[in-house]
Design a protein around this motif. Structure first.
Motif, PDB file in Angstrom:
ATOM      1  N   ASP A 164     -11.485   5.466  -6.213  1.00 31.98           N
ATOM      2  CA  ASP A 164     -12.283   5.821  -5.674  1.00 31.98           C
ATOM      3  C   ASP A 164     -12.936   4.899  -5.505  1.00 31.98           C
ATOM      4  O   ASP A 164     -13.303   4.050  -4.962  1.00 31.98           O
ATOM      5  N   TRP A 165     -14.642   5.793  -4.355  1.00 31.10           N
ATOM      6  CA  TRP A 165     -16.203   5.655  -3.629  1.00 31.10           C
ATOM      7  C   TRP A 165     -16.955   6.277  -4.273  1.00 31.10           C
ATOM      8  O   TRP A 165     -16.918   6.972  -4.664  1.00 31.10           O
ATOM      9  N   VAL A 166     -17.785   5.049  -3.680  1.00 29.82           N
ATOM     10  CA  VAL A 166     -19.542   6.335  -3.927  1.00 29.82           C
ATOM     11  C   VAL A 166     -20.378   6.814  -2.431  1.00 29.82           C
ATOM     12  O   VAL A 166     -19.728   6.110  -1.234  1.00 29.82           O
ATOM     13  N   ASP A 167     -20.142   7.935  -3.188  1.00 29.69           N
ATOM     14  CA  ASP A 167     -20.402   8.425  -1.411  1.00 29.69           C
ATOM     15  C   ASP A 167     -21.693   8.456  -1.368  1.00 29.69           C
ATOM     16  O   ASP A 167     -22.820   9.393  -2.501  1.00 29.69           O
ATOM     17  N   ASN A 168     -22.665   8.139  -0.586  1.00 32.91           N
ATOM     18  CA  ASN A 168     -23.699   7.925  -0.472  1.00 32.91           C
ATOM     19  C   ASN A 168     -24.642   8.562   0.837  1.00 32.91           C
ATOM     20  O   ASN A 168     -25.510   8.365   1.715  1.00 32.91           O
ATOM     21  N   ALA A 169     -23.536   9.686   1.467  1.00 32.89           N
ATOM     22  CA  ALA A 169     -23.330  10.326   2.251  1.00 32.89           C
ATOM     23  C   ALA A 169     -24.250  12.194   1.500  1.00 32.89           C
ATOM     24  O   ALA A 169     -24.422  12.941   2.542  1.00 32.89           O
ATOM     25  N   GLY A 170     -24.610  11.572   0.116  1.00 31.94           N
ATOM     26  CA  GLY A 170     -24.795  13.271  -0.499  1.00 31.94           C
ATOM     27  C   GLY A 170     -23.801  14.330  -0.004  1.00 31.94           C
ATOM     28  O   GLY A 170     -24.169  15.593  -0.139  1.00 31.94           O
ATOM     29  N   GLY A 171     -22.326  13.702  -0.129  1.00 30.62           N
ATOM     30  CA  GLY A 171     -21.738  15.369  -0.153  1.00 30.62           C
ATOM     31  C   GLY A 171     -21.999  16.452   1.083  1.00 30.62           C
ATOM     32  O   GLY A 171     -21.092  17.112   1.585  1.00 30.62           O
ATOM     33  N   THR A 172     -21.771  15.491   2.473  1.00 24.57           N
ATOM     34  CA  THR A 172     -22.123  15.803   3.506  1.00 24.57           C
ATOM     35  C   THR A 172     -20.752  15.952   4.874  1.00 24.57           C
ATOM     36  O   THR A 172     -21.497  15.623   6.207  1.00 24.57           O
ATOM     37  N   ALA A 173     -19.900  14.521   4.455  1.00 27.21           N
ATOM     38  CA  ALA A 173     -19.079  14.153   5.025  1.00 27.21           C
ATOM     39  C   ALA A 173     -17.736  14.155   4.577  1.00 27.21           C
ATOM     40  O   ALA A 173     -17.885  14.150   2.981  1.00 27.21           O
ATOM     41  N   ASN A 174     -16.418  13.955   5.538  1.00 24.24           N
ATOM     42  CA  ASN A 174     -15.515  14.250   5.066  1.00 24.24           C
ATOM     43  C   ASN A 174     -15.553  12.583   4.897  1.00 24.24           C
ATOM     44  O   ASN A 174     -15.636  11.805   4.918  1.00 24.24           O
ATOM     45  N   PHE A 175     -13.946  12.134   4.085  1.00 22.73           N
ATOM     46  CA  PHE A 175     -13.921  10.651   4.079  1.00 22.73           C
ATOM     47  C   PHE A 175     -12.450  10.180   5.175  1.00 22.73           C
ATOM     48  O   PHE A 175     -11.761  10.871   4.414  1.00 22.73           O
ATOM     49  N   ILE A 176     -12.396   9.666   5.793  1.00 23.83           N
ATOM     50  CA  ILE A 176     -10.954   8.720   6.571  1.00 23.83           C
ATOM     51  C   ILE A 176     -10.515   7.753   5.527  1.00 23.83           C
ATOM     52  O   ILE A 176     -10.949   6.442   5.495  1.00 23.83           O
ATOM     53  N   ILE A 177      -9.505   7.542   4.495  1.00 18.50           N
ATOM     54  CA  ILE A 177      -9.123   6.929   4.114  1.00 18.50           C
ATOM     55  C   ILE A 177      -7.797   6.252   4.458  1.00 18.50           C
ATOM     56  O   ILE A 177      -7.422   7.021   5.471  1.00 18.50           O
ATOM     57  N   GLU A 178      -7.445   5.039   5.092  1.00 16.41           N
ATOM     58  CA  GLU A 178      -6.663   4.113   5.789  1.00 16.41           C
ATOM     59  C   GLU A 178      -5.765   3.191   5.204  1.00 16.41           C
ATOM     60  O   GLU A 178      -6.900   2.515   4.306  1.00 16.41           O
ATOM     61  N   ARG A 179      -4.518   3.078   5.224  1.00 21.36           N
ATOM     62  CA  ARG A 179      -4.101   1.690   4.745  1.00 21.36           C
ATOM     63  C   ARG A 179      -3.290   0.873   5.347  1.00 21.36           C
ATOM     64  O   ARG A 179      -2.382   1.088   6.540  1.00 21.36           O
ATOM     65  N   ARG A 180      -3.008  -0.295   4.760  1.00 23.36           N
ATOM     66  CA  ARG A 180      -2.158  -1.293   5.443  1.00 23.36           C
ATOM     67  C   ARG A 180      -1.006  -1.475   4.228  1.00 23.36           C
ATOM     68  O   ARG A 180      -1.296  -1.924   3.496  1.00 23.36           O
ATOM     69  N   THR A 181       0.621  -2.165   4.891  1.00 18.67           N
ATOM     70  CA  THR A 181       1.051  -2.996   3.647  1.00 18.67           C
ATOM     71  C   THR A 181       0.618  -4.085   4.713  1.00 18.67           C
ATOM     72  O   THR A 181       0.881  -4.940   4.819  1.00 18.67           O
ATOM     73  N   GLY A 182       0.220  -5.280   2.363  1.00 19.07           N
ATOM     74  CA  GLY A 182      -0.003  -6.143   3.002  1.00 19.07           C
ATOM     75  C   GLY A 182      -1.153  -6.979   3.747  1.00 19.07           C
ATOM     76  O   GLY A 182      -2.049  -5.697   3.998  1.00 19.07           O
ATOM     77  N   THR A 183      -0.965  -7.972   3.360  1.00 21.85           N
ATOM     78  CA  THR A 183      -3.175  -8.186   4.057  1.00 21.85           C
ATOM     79  C   THR A 183      -3.237  -8.516   5.551  1.00 21.85           C
ATOM     80  O   THR A 183      -4.072  -9.261   5.996  1.00 21.85           O
ATOM     81  N   SER A 184      -2.068  -8.289   5.819  1.00 17.82           N
ATOM     82  CA  SER A 184      -2.407  -8.652   7.611  1.00 17.82           C
ATOM     83  C   SER A 184      -1.588  -7.732   8.779  1.00 17.82           C
ATOM     84  O   SER A 184      -1.179  -7.620  10.027  1.00 17.82           O
ATOM     85  N   GLY A 185      -1.139  -5.937   7.841  1.00 22.22           N
ATOM     86  CA  GLY A 185      -0.441  -5.072   8.581  1.00 22.22           C
ATOM     87  C   GLY A 185      -1.737  -4.793   9.790  1.00 22.22           C
ATOM     88  O   GLY A 185      -2.636  -5.076   9.374  1.00 22.22           O
ATOM     89  N   THR A 186      -1.160  -3.964  10.391  1.00 25.60           N
ATOM     90  CA  THR A 186      -2.151  -2.981  10.806  1.00 25.60           C
ATOM     91  C   THR A 186      -2.059  -0.969  10.134  1.00 25.60           C
ATOM     92  O   THR A 186      -1.806  -1.121   9.553  1.00 25.60           O
ATOM     93  N   TYR A 187      -3.949  -1.187   9.600  1.00 24.11           N
ATOM     94  CA  TYR A 187      -4.073   0.132   9.935  1.00 24.11           C
ATOM     95  C   TYR A 187      -3.560   1.266   9.930  1.00 24.11           C
ATOM     96  O   TYR A 187      -3.544   1.458  11.185  1.00 24.11           O
TER      97      TYR A 187
END
Length: 106
Positions: free
Chosen positions: A29-52
């Motif tokens: 979950d995150w906070v939308d400070n853009a007032g609902g006007t933006a898409n959100f891009i979610i990135e993930r990496r495996t472990g704490t040193s992987g590549t997003y």
């Protein structure tokens, strides 16, 4: 105009206790400070040193994402940024969590 998310003193990430009868997944979950006007891009990496890598893009106003492509016992780190016709914001803070069988909310 570049869209910028402001995360300041807002509690950006929260976790909920797992429900052991459900398959492994992590929900962000995150906070939308853009007032609902933006898409959100979610990135993930495996472990704490992987590549997003980008794993999803939400529609405007959507501020939650469930990642069900996780393996129990594996640590994943996430970051989110807003995007609209004017460009992308900077990334949110990084949030990491180990997946467990059940529902985890972040």
């Amino acid at each position: 105009m570049l869209l910028v998310l402001v995360f300041g003193a807002v509690a950006l990430w929260t976790w909920r206790a797992p429900a052991p009868t459900k398959p492994a997944h992590l929900t962000l979950d995150w906070v939308d400070n853009a007032g609902g006007t933006a898409n959100f891009i979610i990135e993930r990496r495996t472990g704490t040193s992987g590549t997003y890598a980008r794993i999803a893009t939400t529609s405007p106003g959507i501020t939650t994402y469930t990642d069900s492509a996780v393996v129990a016992g594996t640590t994943y780190c996430y970051r989110v940024k807003a995007s609209n016709a004017f460009g992308d914001s900077g990334y949110s803070n990084e949030a990491c969590r180990s997946a467990a069988a059940g529902s985890e909310h972040h």
